[in-house]
Design an enzyme around this catalytic site. Structure first.
Site, PDB file in Angstrom:
ATOM      1  N   GLU A   1       0.841  -1.205   0.000  1.00  0.00           N
ATOM      2  CA  GLU A   1       0.000   0.000   0.000  1.00  0.00           C
ATOM      3  C   GLU A   1       0.873   1.251   0.000  1.00  0.00           C
ATOM      4  O   GLU A   1       2.042   1.205   0.408  1.00  0.00           O
ATOM      5  CB  GLU A   1      -0.857  -0.047   1.281  1.00  0.00           C
ATOM      6  CG  GLU A   1      -1.782   1.140   1.444  1.00  0.00           C
ATOM      7  CD  GLU A   1      -2.830   0.933   2.548  1.00  0.00           C
ATOM      8  OE1 GLU A   1      -2.709  -0.030   3.328  1.00  0.00           O
ATOM      9  OE2 GLU A   1      -3.768   1.748   2.609  1.00  0.00           O
TER      10      GLU A   1
ATOM     11  N   ASN B   1     -12.332  -1.427  -0.599  1.00  0.00           N
ATOM     12  CA  ASN B   1     -11.572  -2.050   0.485  1.00  0.00           C
ATOM     13  C   ASN B   1     -12.183  -1.639   1.825  1.00  0.00           C
ATOM     14  O   ASN B   1     -12.469  -0.453   2.047  1.00  0.00           O
ATOM     15  CB  ASN B   1     -10.116  -1.570   0.452  1.00  0.00           C
ATOM     16  CG  ASN B   1      -9.365  -1.958   1.725  1.00  0.00           C
ATOM     17  OD1 ASN B   1      -8.988  -3.111   1.901  1.00  0.00           O
ATOM     18  ND2 ASN B   1      -9.159  -1.000   2.631  1.00  0.00           N
ATOM     19  N   GLU B   2     -12.387  -2.578   2.689  1.00  0.00           N
ATOM     20  CA  GLU B   2     -12.908  -2.296   4.043  1.00  0.00           C
ATOM     21  C   GLU B   2     -14.008  -1.228   3.992  1.00  0.00           C
ATOM     22  O   GLU B   2     -13.942  -0.214   4.689  1.00  0.00           O
ATOM     23  CB  GLU B   2     -11.768  -1.897   4.998  1.00  0.00           C
ATOM     24  CG  GLU B   2     -10.804  -3.035   5.228  1.00  0.00           C
ATOM     25  CD  GLU B   2      -9.893  -2.907   6.450  1.00  0.00           C
ATOM     26  OE1 GLU B   2      -9.868  -1.829   7.077  1.00  0.00           O
ATOM     27  OE2 GLU B   2      -9.218  -3.896   6.778  1.00  0.00           O
TER      28      GLU B   2
ATOM     29  N   TYR C   1      -6.318  -9.642  11.184  1.00  0.00           N
ATOM     30  CA  TYR C   1      -4.986  -9.343  11.722  1.00  0.00           C
ATOM     31  C   TYR C   1      -4.801 -10.036  13.071  1.00  0.00           C
ATOM     32  O   TYR C   1      -5.739 -10.130  13.861  1.00  0.00           O
ATOM     33  CB  TYR C   1      -4.800  -7.829  11.891  1.00  0.00           C
ATOM     34  CG  TYR C   1      -4.537  -7.131  10.567  1.00  0.00           C
ATOM     35  CD1 TYR C   1      -3.272  -7.158   9.997  1.00  0.00           C
ATOM     36  CD2 TYR C   1      -5.548  -6.466   9.890  1.00  0.00           C
ATOM     37  CE1 TYR C   1      -3.012  -6.526   8.781  1.00  0.00           C
ATOM     38  CE2 TYR C   1      -5.301  -5.831   8.672  1.00  0.00           C
ATOM     39  CZ  TYR C   1      -4.029  -5.876   8.126  1.00  0.00           C
ATOM     40  OH  TYR C   1      -3.768  -5.267   6.923  1.00  0.00           O
TER      41      TYR C   1
ATOM     42  N   GLU D   1      -5.834  -9.356   3.392  1.00  0.00           N
ATOM     43  CA  GLU D   1      -5.007  -8.725   4.428  1.00  0.00           C
ATOM     44  C   GLU D   1      -4.951  -9.679   5.613  1.00  0.00           C
ATOM     45  O   GLU D   1      -5.992 -10.007   6.196  1.00  0.00           O
ATOM     46  CB  GLU D   1      -5.566  -7.365   4.853  1.00  0.00           C
ATOM     47  CG  GLU D   1      -5.430  -6.313   3.773  1.00  0.00           C
ATOM     48  CD  GLU D   1      -5.817  -4.905   4.224  1.00  0.00           C
ATOM     49  OE1 GLU D   1      -5.668  -4.578   5.417  1.00  0.00           O
ATOM     50  OE2 GLU D   1      -6.269  -4.140   3.359  1.00  0.00           O
TER      51      GLU D   1
ATOM     52  N   GLN E   1       2.374  -6.207   5.208  1.00  0.00           N
ATOM     53  CA  GLN E   1       2.544  -5.782   3.827  1.00  0.00           C
ATOM     54  C   GLN E   1       3.979  -6.076   3.405  1.00  0.00           C
ATOM     55  O   GLN E   1       4.841  -6.167   4.275  1.00  0.00           O
ATOM     56  CB  GLN E   1       2.253  -4.311   3.688  1.00  0.00           C
ATOM     57  CG  GLN E   1       0.833  -3.920   4.111  1.00  0.00           C
ATOM     58  CD  GLN E   1       0.486  -2.482   3.673  1.00  0.00           C
ATOM     59  OE1 GLN E   1       1.244  -1.768   3.062  1.00  0.00           O
ATOM     60  NE2 GLN E   1      -0.718  -2.076   4.048  1.00  0.00           N
TER      61      GLN E   1
HETATM   62  O1  AHR Z   1      -2.722  -2.829   6.215  1.00  0.00           O
HETATM   63  C1  AHR Z   1      -3.000  -1.643   6.880  1.00  0.00           C
HETATM   64  C2  AHR Z   1      -4.480  -1.278   6.840  1.00  0.00           C
HETATM   65  O2  AHR Z   1      -5.211  -2.240   7.515  1.00  0.00           O
HETATM   66  C3  AHR Z   1      -5.128  -1.252   5.476  1.00  0.00           C
HETATM   67  O3  AHR Z   1      -4.930  -0.052   4.811  1.00  0.00           O
HETATM   68  C4  AHR Z   1      -6.568  -1.448   5.800  1.00  0.00           C
HETATM   69  O4  AHR Z   1      -7.282  -2.049   4.756  1.00  0.00           O
HETATM   70  C5  AHR Z   1      -6.549  -2.249   7.079  1.00  0.00           C
HETATM   71  O5  AHR Z   1      -7.352  -1.712   8.044  1.00  0.00           O
END
Ligand code: AHR
Length: 492
Positions: free
Chosen positions: A25, A172-173, A240, A296, A345
């Site tokens: 990103e 995205n999100e 995450y 992600e 990332q």
């Molecule tokens: O990866 C960092 C951020 O995490 C991304 O921009 C977003 O999609 C997520 O919340």
């Protein structure tokens, strides 16, 4: 001694190579400095892409790269990133540190990067602050071969032939930074936007990815699948691994054994999350046409002390390597339904595979896991079963052994076994059903739970040949050290 059975008679799904994808990103030093330094940089580069990083990613076998975000995608206006770089519009990267984005890395540069990497392209379009027309024109710009306003603009900017866009994400999100929508509203928006993501390339259809749920948001999956399932190819889950909570995530390098197990238990939880989302998806799509994408995933720790909190720069230890091995083994096991995954990332941000400092680069323990596991790419998943007890603390427990096994077109088996115990090795006896073993080669990644590589000590953690096993007629017996990932290549 634990028993491990690999059954080559039980051929399951193909492990899509794209499970081994990355995400990059416009965030902190991921794109700028990490991947792109510009043609005039003193750092060795080809057309602006840093040579050391490109070579490392190629060796790692990177199959697909997601870009330009993340949250950045829903405020990115692609037309600002084409044409003469000196004339490109500057903008504020409001999500990530409020820094000035000069748009010097845009569409042409991204395709140049993927071309150098030899990898496929996954582009995420702007639903949150963009328009249907903007998204539709981007697709036309990238993929239309004939005469049209956007194809002609691409030519004017120096690229005659269209590019191939393998995957396209529609937002995205969108439940959060991508517009704070509720699922029914997003499902409608998704249907409208995706209508104009046209297939101009007669040889390959664009694979459309809808914004999926955050972690355990099963209601999002339910509603989006019900209202828009038939218009998508993939639904993108984000998960995450955060050791404590979002307010206090925990240090990347200074943690106790208890915190180690908390992290691993939370990483392992993705298995349940995947199963539950798939159950919902299967209800609305019994033919299982729509696949799961996890675009992600990875650890999210506190930033390294003294670094910009908006840049998400974190170190990466053996604990992260075990998290990667847990995830990748789980993704392999779900390869009947998972098409693509993208760790967050690639460089200098979150669970990166490499870190850079000026002209210097260091590979992380996570890099070595990806490199070891690349032998699984495009293989066939085999039935594999391991007996194991649990490790951890009273509140954070997970299996000691987590594995997967696949086979290539010549019948060569790749098995990756993680021992999640912080302190104890474990003996396993592996039997490959109906097989006579000719040769076995093995590699290991191991170290203290908090071992990591630095710019001064780049090889504290790296893969080594593994000799702690004895071949038997139909398998092997091995001692798998504590906190390790071992890969066995088994020729029959
Ligand atoms: O990866 C960092 C951020 O995490 C991304 O921009 C977003 O999609 C997520 O919340």
């Amino acid at each position: 001694m634990e028993k491990y059975l690999i059954n080559p008679n039980e051929k399951k799904s193909t492990v899509s190579k794209d499970i081994y994808g990355n995400f990059s990103e416009h965030l902190g030093r991921c794109i700028y400095e990490g991947l792109f330094v510009g043609r005039d940089s003193d750092i060795p580069n080809v057309n602006g892409m840093r040579t050391d990083v490109v070579n490392a990613l190629k060796e790692m076998g990177l199959p697909v790269l997601r870009w330009p975000g993340g949250c950045f995608a829903d405020e990115y206006h692609w037309m600002d990133g084409i044409g003469d770089p000196a004339m490109r519009k500057k903008m504020i990267n409001t999500h990530w540190g409020g820094v000035i984005e000069d748009n010097s890395f845009g569409t042409h540069e991204f395709f140049e990067l993927c071309d150098q990497l030899g990898c496929d392209v996954y582009i995420t379009g702007n639903v949150g602050s963009g328009s249907v027309r903007e998204m539709s024109e981007w697709v036309e710009y990238m993929t239309f071969a004939g005469e049209s306003p956007m194809a002609n603009l691409r030519r004017k900017n120096g690229r005659d032939k269209p590019w191939r866009v393998k995957y396209f994400g529609v937002g995205n999100e969108n439940w959060g930074c991508g517009g704070n929508m509720d699922p029914a509203y997003y499902a409608n928006e998704y249907r409208r936007y995706q209508t104009y993501v046209r297939n101009y390339d007669g040889n390959s259809r664009i694979y459309k990815v809808a914004c999926g749920p955050n972690a355990e948001d099963y209601n999002w999956t339910e509603t989006v699948m019900k209202n828009a399932g038939r218009h998508m190819d993939g639904l993108a889950l984000h998960y995450y691994t955060v050791t404590h909570d979002w307010g206090h995530k925990g240090s990347a390098t200074e943690f106790s054994t208890d915190e180690y197990y908390t992290t691993l238990r939370k990483a392992y939880h993705i298995d349940e999350i995947i199963r539950r989302h798939l159950e919902i998806m299967n209800r609305y799509d019994p033919s299982k046409r729509v696949e799961l994408v996890i675009d992600e995933w990875g650890t999210w720790h506190d930033v390294e002390p003294g670094t910009n909190p908006g840049f998400l720069y974190q170190q990466n230890s053996m604990r992260d390597a075990i998290v990667a091995a847990i995830n990748l083994n789980i993704f392999n096991k779900h390869s009947d339904r998972i098409r693509m995954c993208n760790i967050a990332q690639t460089i200098n941000v979150l669970q990166s595979v490499a870190l850079t400092d000026g002209a210097d680069m260091v590979l992380t323990p996570t890099y070595y896991v990806f490199k070891m596991f690349k032998d699984h790419q495009n293989n066939t998943l085999l039935g594999s079963y391991i007996t194991t007890d649990e490790v951890g603390t009273d509140s954070d427990r997970l299996p000691r052994l987590i594995e997967s096994a696949t086979e290539d077109e010549n019948g060569v088996i790749c098995s990756t076994v993680a021992n999640t115990s912080a302190s104890e090795s474990v003996q396993i006896k592996c039997q490959v059903a109906d097989s006579e073993i000719k040769e076995i080669r093995a590699e290991i990644l191991t170290g203290a739970i908090d071992a990591y590589n630095t710019f001064d000590c780049k090889e504290a953690v790296k893969t080594q040949a593994f000799e702690g096993f004895t071949k038997t007629a139909d398998g092997f017996v091995a001692d798998i050290p504590a906190c390790s990932v071992v890969k066995f290549i088994i020729e029959r």
